[in-house]
Design an enzyme around this catalytic site. Structure first.
Site, PDB file in Angstrom:
ATOM      1  N   GLU A   1      -1.608  -9.108   3.297  1.00 51.55           N
ATOM      2  CA  GLU A   1      -1.551  -9.684   4.644  1.00 51.55           C
ATOM      3  C   GLU A   1      -2.911 -10.127   5.166  1.00 51.55           C
ATOM      4  O   GLU A   1      -2.994 -10.996   6.043  1.00 51.55           O
ATOM      5  CB  GLU A   1      -0.921  -8.685   5.631  1.00 51.55           C
ATOM      6  CG  GLU A   1      -1.728  -7.435   5.926  1.00 51.55           C
ATOM      7  CD  GLU A   1      -1.418  -6.262   5.008  1.00 51.55           C
ATOM      8  OE1 GLU A   1      -1.638  -5.108   5.413  1.00 51.55           O
ATOM      9  OE2 GLU A   1      -0.962  -6.512   3.875  1.00 51.55           O
TER      10      GLU A   1
ATOM     11  N   HIS B   1      -3.414  -5.023   0.104  1.00 52.78           N
ATOM     12  CA  HIS B   1      -2.932  -5.541   1.390  1.00 52.78           C
ATOM     13  C   HIS B   1      -2.990  -7.071   1.387  1.00 52.78           C
ATOM     14  O   HIS B   1      -3.981  -7.660   1.836  1.00 52.78           O
ATOM     15  CB  HIS B   1      -3.783  -4.999   2.535  1.00 52.78           C
ATOM     16  CG  HIS B   1      -3.581  -3.557   2.829  1.00 52.78           C
ATOM     17  ND1 HIS B   1      -2.647  -3.101   3.736  1.00 52.78           N
ATOM     18  CD2 HIS B   1      -4.186  -2.450   2.329  1.00 52.78           C
ATOM     19  CE1 HIS B   1      -2.693  -1.775   3.794  1.00 52.78           C
ATOM     20  NE2 HIS B   1      -3.615  -1.355   2.942  1.00 52.78           N
TER      21      HIS B   1
ATOM     22  N   CYS C   1       0.832  -1.200   0.000  1.00 55.82           N
ATOM     23  CA  CYS C   1       0.000   0.000   0.000  1.00 55.82           C
ATOM     24  C   CYS C   1       0.872   1.259   0.000  1.00 55.82           C
ATOM     25  O   CYS C   1       1.458   1.594  -1.022  1.00 55.82           O
ATOM     26  CB  CYS C   1      -0.976  -0.027   1.172  1.00 55.82           C
ATOM     27  SG  CYS C   1      -2.342   1.149   0.981  1.00 55.82           S
TER      28      CYS C   1
END
Length: 547
Positions: free
Chosen positions: A509, A507, A381
């Site tokens: 994650e 993102h 990001c």
């Protein structure tokens, strides 16, 4: 019929209710029961999207674009099930819904009160989760600590729930602390007794006690808790401190948590299949090597601000039999002392997301160091946006290049506001949020990491790469390896000729799992292991020359 488990916490905050709820979810799923987990947060914010990371920690983004509590990340990772905006409820969202109904005349001129209007809305949100996916069990975590004034409407709502759906369809589970007093050299049950007394005064008698402690709970202590708290001794569960949260499901399984819960709910006591989870924990406990990865951020004083990033690195490490040691680097320290002081001995550099100008120059310097020193780099990001700024300043030599977020007057806004954001006034829930498609370019690092051409990743941003500079980026050696399906939005950039240099606008994650690490994190950790091995070999050769 769906069954319901309510998880409350007592004595202290941050007792681990979320991990207990997630662990129970894992254990039930290992018995082929379908599960959904709901978080009730007592703060008056509508959602945590506008809250400071220092106060709240990470904002976890769901597939449908909800900005939620970080506990939803635990729920997803432990149960390997995607949650939605229905799984996150706050006091603010409850009151907002009730007030909107009152304005529409839904209450027919009646006086709107906490009971029944607020409590009914809370119960409706719980039922909505059950209706949406029809799970066998809905586990609901009530945020805060029993005794807090903010939690009272939620506790009253769940008290009523057992009467509404039937006694055998609800379990109340209370997570509490059994402290060890060094001076007395014994564990004390009194705080738990008082916590249960407080819960009883509201009208809730816990069915299960989950006791957090730093050493085993002896049988005599369990019997004492059973007697004073009116809980069967077999329902007093020891949850001893563990070196990793991923050990907790196995710890509470040995204590019989799932078995007791199923018995109380009149559900079949099936045999669990935890082989994969046991293997996961064993690999975690016996790594072949330790590698150091620098996380260069602006909220590093609170590790929870990057919780999903940290867990994703752990997942990548497990897959390659490596322990990932995190080097927390404050980006502002790099601005003051330079990158080499903090990054010269690491095997990988990760720059995560964030907002605001503070620390940006330090992140840019860290990325420059990773590029020049051939250290594996992953940007997420804002990390991608900083990689673009680093390219613009140090390779393209664009005067005063910056993001329009940080310098609205820059002559070279290589990062610009998304067109659909130009007329947005409110901050909460207005970014580009949730799951979006990304098409990968063939013969790139990104395409080698992912098994498919079109991927779906979660986003949380207002700014994007400025396409006016795309041709120049490519001409100077970079590759745009992922875009939105229409080719308009740049989603991934990478640098050929570098051992591992890739950055994403999304993102990743949020989609990593312990048994299925995200491809980008797996690739990054593998590259860090290779870098570590190369440096180790070079050091050994240098020692031989000296001898």
């Amino acid at each position: 019929m769906t069954k319901f488990v309510f998880v409350t916490g007592g004595v202290v905050s941050s007792i681990g209710k979320g991990i207990v709820a997630a662990s129970l979810g894992r254990l039930l799923k290992s018995r082929n029961y379908s599960v959904s987990i709901l978080k009730l947060d007592p703060y008056i914010n509508v959602d945590p999207g506008t809250m400071s990371p220092f106060q709240h920690g990470e904002v976890f983004v769901t597939e449908d674009g909800a900005e939620t509590d970080l506990d939803l990340g635990h729920y997803e990772r432990f149960t390997d099930t995607s949650m939605s905006r229905l799984n996150s409820v706050t006091t603010g969202s409850i009151y907002q819904a009730v007030i909107n109904k009152e304005r529409r005349g839904a209450y027919m001129g009646g006086t709107v009160q906490v009971i029944p209007h607020i409590t009914n809305e809370i119960k409706e949100r719980i039922h909505r989760v059950a209706k949406n996916t029809n799970p066998d069990v809905v586990i609901t975590e009530i945020g805060g600590t029993v005794g807090d004034i903010e939690s009272l409407p939620f506790l009253e709502a769940i008290r009523q729930f057992r009467k509404d759906v039937g006694r055998n369809n609800v379990v109340y589970m209370h997570v509490t602390l059994i402290p060890w007093i060094p001076a007395a050299r014994e564990m004390k049950t009194k705080p738990t007794q008082h916590s249960v007394k407080e819960l009883r005064s509201i009208g809730i008698q816990p069915d299960v006690l989950v006791c957090r402690c730093d050493r085993p709970l002896k049988e005599g202590m369990k019997e004492k808790l059973s007697e004073f708290c009116d809980v069967p001794v077999e329902s007093v569960i020891t949850a001893q401190d563990a070196s990793s949260i991923y050990e907790v499901p196995l710890i509470v399984e040995r204590e019989g948590l799932a078995q007791q819960t199923l018995a109380l709910l009149n559900l079949e006591p099936r045999q669990p299949n935890l082989t994969d989870w046991q293997t996961l924990v064993q690999r975690m406990q016996t790594p072949q090597r330790q590698i150091e990865i620098a996380l260069v951020g602006k909220y590093v004083q609170l590790s929870d601000a990057y919780l999903s990033v940290v867990e994703s690195l752990v997942h990548g490490g497990i897959a390659v039999n490596s322990e990932v040691k995190l080097n927390w680097v404050n980006a502002e320290d790099i601005e003051q002392y330079g990158a080499e002081k903090f990054l010269k001995d690491v095997s990988g550099i990760l720059v995560p997301g964030g907002f605001g100008i503070r620390g940006v120059d330090g992140k840019v310097q860290a990325i420059q160091y990773a590029r020049q020193q051939k250290i594996p780099f992953l940007g997420l990001c804002l990390g991608m946006q900083c990689a673009v700024i680093e390219w613009a300043r140090n390779i393209a030599r664009l005067e005063r290049s910056n993001s329009a977020e940080f310098d609205p007057e820059t002559p070279n806004p290589v990062i610009n506001l998304l067109p659909e954001q130009e007329d947005v006034v409110d901050l909460g829930g207005t970014m580009r949020l949730g799951l979006y498609a990304c098409r990968l370019s063939p013969d790139t690092l990104a395409s080698s990491l992912y098994p498919q051409e079109v991927i779906y990743e979660r986003h949380r941003h207002r700014y994007e790469f400025n396409n006016a500079y795309r041709s120049l980026l490519i001409e100077t050696g970079y590759v745009v390896s992922g875009t939105s399906p229409d080719g308009r939005l740049v989603e991934i950039i990478e640098l050929p000729g570098h051992p591992f240099f890739i950055a994403t606008q999304f993102h990743p994650e949020f989609q990593s799992r312990p048994n299925s690490p995200h491809p980008l994190f797996l690739g990054f950790v593998k590259a860090a292991v290779d870098h570590y091995s190369t440096c180790l070999t070079e050091d050994e050769e240098c020692e031989e020359v000296k001898e």
